[in-house]
Design a protein around this motif. Structure first.
Motif, PDB file in Angstrom:
ATOM      1  N   VAL A  64       0.858  -1.189   0.000  1.00 32.57           N
ATOM      2  CA  VAL A  64       0.000   0.000   0.000  1.00 32.57           C
ATOM      3  C   VAL A  64       0.896   1.242   0.000  1.00 32.57           C
ATOM      4  O   VAL A  64       2.061   1.196   0.396  1.00 32.57           O
ATOM      5  CB  VAL A  64      -0.930   0.022   1.230  1.00 32.57           C
ATOM      6  N   LYS A  65       0.330   2.378  -0.438  1.00 33.40           N
ATOM      7  CA  LYS A  65       1.109   3.612  -0.546  1.00 33.40           C
ATOM      8  C   LYS A  65       1.684   4.050   0.800  1.00 33.40           C
ATOM      9  O   LYS A  65       2.775   4.639   0.861  1.00 33.40           O
ATOM     10  CB  LYS A  65       0.243   4.732  -1.131  1.00 33.40           C
ATOM     11  N   GLU A  66       0.944   3.779   1.865  1.00 33.31           N
ATOM     12  CA  GLU A  66       1.410   4.181   3.196  1.00 33.31           C
ATOM     13  C   GLU A  66       2.704   3.485   3.601  1.00 33.31           C
ATOM     14  O   GLU A  66       3.401   3.931   4.517  1.00 33.31           O
ATOM     15  CB  GLU A  66       0.318   3.881   4.241  1.00 33.31           C
ATOM     16  N   ASN A  67       3.029   2.375   2.917  1.00 35.76           N
ATOM     17  CA  ASN A  67       4.200   1.563   3.259  1.00 35.76           C
ATOM     18  C   ASN A  67       5.315   1.685   2.220  1.00 35.76           C
ATOM     19  O   ASN A  67       6.307   0.968   2.301  1.00 35.76           O
ATOM     20  CB  ASN A  67       3.765   0.086   3.387  1.00 35.76           C
TER      21      ASN A  67
ATOM     22  N   HIS B 206       0.613  11.967  -0.317  1.00 38.13           N
ATOM     23  CA  HIS B 206       1.195  10.699   0.112  1.00 38.13           C
ATOM     24  C   HIS B 206       1.032  10.561   1.621  1.00 38.13           C
ATOM     25  O   HIS B 206       1.771  11.168   2.396  1.00 38.13           O
ATOM     26  CB  HIS B 206       2.674  10.634  -0.276  1.00 38.13           C
ATOM     27  N   ASN B 207       0.095   9.751   2.030  1.00 39.52           N
ATOM     28  CA  ASN B 207      -0.186   9.562   3.457  1.00 39.52           C
ATOM     29  C   ASN B 207       0.748   8.496   4.029  1.00 39.52           C
ATOM     30  O   ASN B 207       0.323   7.399   4.414  1.00 39.52           O
ATOM     31  CB  ASN B 207      -1.650   9.164   3.655  1.00 39.52           C
ATOM     32  N   LEU B 208       2.028   8.821   4.081  1.00 40.42           N
ATOM     33  CA  LEU B 208       3.037   7.868   4.555  1.00 40.42           C
ATOM     34  C   LEU B 208       2.822   7.569   6.034  1.00 40.42           C
ATOM     35  O   LEU B 208       2.666   8.479   6.853  1.00 40.42           O
ATOM     36  CB  LEU B 208       4.432   8.453   4.324  1.00 40.42           C
ATOM     37  N   SER B 209       2.809   6.296   6.372  1.00 46.51           N
ATOM     38  CA  SER B 209       2.454   5.877   7.726  1.00 46.51           C
ATOM     39  C   SER B 209       3.659   5.898   8.665  1.00 46.51           C
ATOM     40  O   SER B 209       4.709   5.317   8.370  1.00 46.51           O
ATOM     41  CB  SER B 209       1.857   4.469   7.703  1.00 46.51           C
ATOM     42  N   LEU B 210       3.492   6.554   9.821  1.00 43.53           N
ATOM     43  CA  LEU B 210       4.527   6.557  10.843  1.00 43.53           C
ATOM     44  C   LEU B 210       4.753   5.150  11.397  1.00 43.53           C
ATOM     45  O   LEU B 210       5.855   4.807  11.826  1.00 43.53           O
ATOM     46  CB  LEU B 210       4.137   7.518  11.970  1.00 43.53           C
ATOM     47  N   GLU B 211       3.707   4.323  11.352  1.00 42.43           N
ATOM     48  CA  GLU B 211       3.831   2.928  11.821  1.00 42.43           C
ATOM     49  C   GLU B 211       4.930   2.198  11.055  1.00 42.43           C
ATOM     50  O   GLU B 211       5.739   1.472  11.648  1.00 42.43           O
ATOM     51  CB  GLU B 211       2.501   2.201  11.631  1.00 42.43           C
TER      52      GLU B 211
END
Length: 287
Positions: free
Chosen positions: A230-233, A263-268
């Protein structure tokens, strides 16, 4: 101790297969003993050679010289010509390991020492740690995971597009040569950043109109990580930073990276990378 005989390697495979409820017919056993090749389901498997208890992998030099993902092949005396295979079988008395050649190719690109020499060799020697089920290239430091062979684990291997693997697309840079099999999402991320590294803001120009970058999954796909596609990863990076990230050798600071508003990049997943970096450092210091 020297090299392990074909008969010994074949005997170990037959022993482990029978423990797993896999029985070969007379013709299959003869082929295995003559060539160390055996078919399991849709896969052709080759039993690696051993020298002084260290496995020797037969690699495809085109992986490095033509940036190919072609299958490796061997040319046993009992066959009329070379035979391609997909699976490496690594047998020991108590354990039977296996690796898909695409996995081994990726581990080969992570070689730390004498890359120019090794990339011109067909036979690569490894050292096995059977306590942790890992291996490293002879004389190197980084360890890679091995899989215990079973039909269930074999079925877990991802599908590989043979048409794509036989293409001979070539990309190059001065320090790293590799080809990445992009997913649709990965390509979207690279377009979003105009093929520019989010870490160093550099882009690799191929010609007057084409640029090259790579997509990195912060939490890797498959294996022990099982990260999502996914884009977040996913981030867009240059080949050099991709190698560091693949080896968990580069901590990331979201505030210092170029992040597109869409780009909603995930802090996780950033934190997952940074946690693995610290774990890798601890393992290296313990050794």
């Amino acid at each position: 101790m020297g090299s392990m005989s074909l008969t010994k390697r074949a005997s170990l495979i037959i022993k482990h297969f029978e423990k797993l409820g896999i029985y070969l017919n007379e013709e299959e056993e003869k082929k295995l003993k003559d060539t160390c090749l055996v078919n399991v389901g849709e896969y052709t498997c080759w039993v690696v050679n051993f020298f002084n208890n260290n496995p020797k992998f037969c690699v495809n030099k085109n992986w490095f010289q033509a940036d190919s993902r072609q299958k490796p092949s061997i040319n046993p005396r009992a066959l009329d010509g070379p035979s391609n295979f997909e699976i490496y079988l690594i047998p020991f008395e108590e354990k039977l390991y296996f690796l898909h050649y695409i996995e081994l190719r990726e581990y080969a690109f992570k070689l730390e020492k004498n890359r120019d020499d090794w990339f011109n060799e067909t036979w690569w020697t490894a050292e096995i740690n059977s306590e942790t089920d890992e291996f490293k290239w002879f004389g190197n430091e980084k360890y890679f995971p091995l899989k215990l062979f079973s039909l269930e684990n074999l079925r877990k291997l991802p599908d590989v597009d043979d048409k794509e693997l036989t293409e001979d697309k070539k990309y190059s840079s001065s320090t790293v040569v590799r080809r990445i099999r992009d997913t649709k999402v990965s390509k979207e991320i690279k377009v979003m950043y105009n093929y520019t590294c989010q870490i160093c803001q550099e882009s690799l120009k191929l010609d007057d109109v084409n640029y090259y970058a790579e997509a990195h999954h912060l939490k890797p796909l498959g294996g022990e990580h099982e990260g999502p596609d996914v884009k977040e990863n996913i981030i867009c990076v240059c080949p050099n930073h991709h190698v560091l990230l693949d080896n968990f050798a580069l901590p990331l600071d979201l505030e210092k990276m170029d992040v597109h508003p869409d780009h909603n990049l995930s802090l996780e997943f950033i934190n997952y990378n940074n946690k693995k970096v610290q774990e890798t450092k601890r393992v290296k210091s313990d050794r």
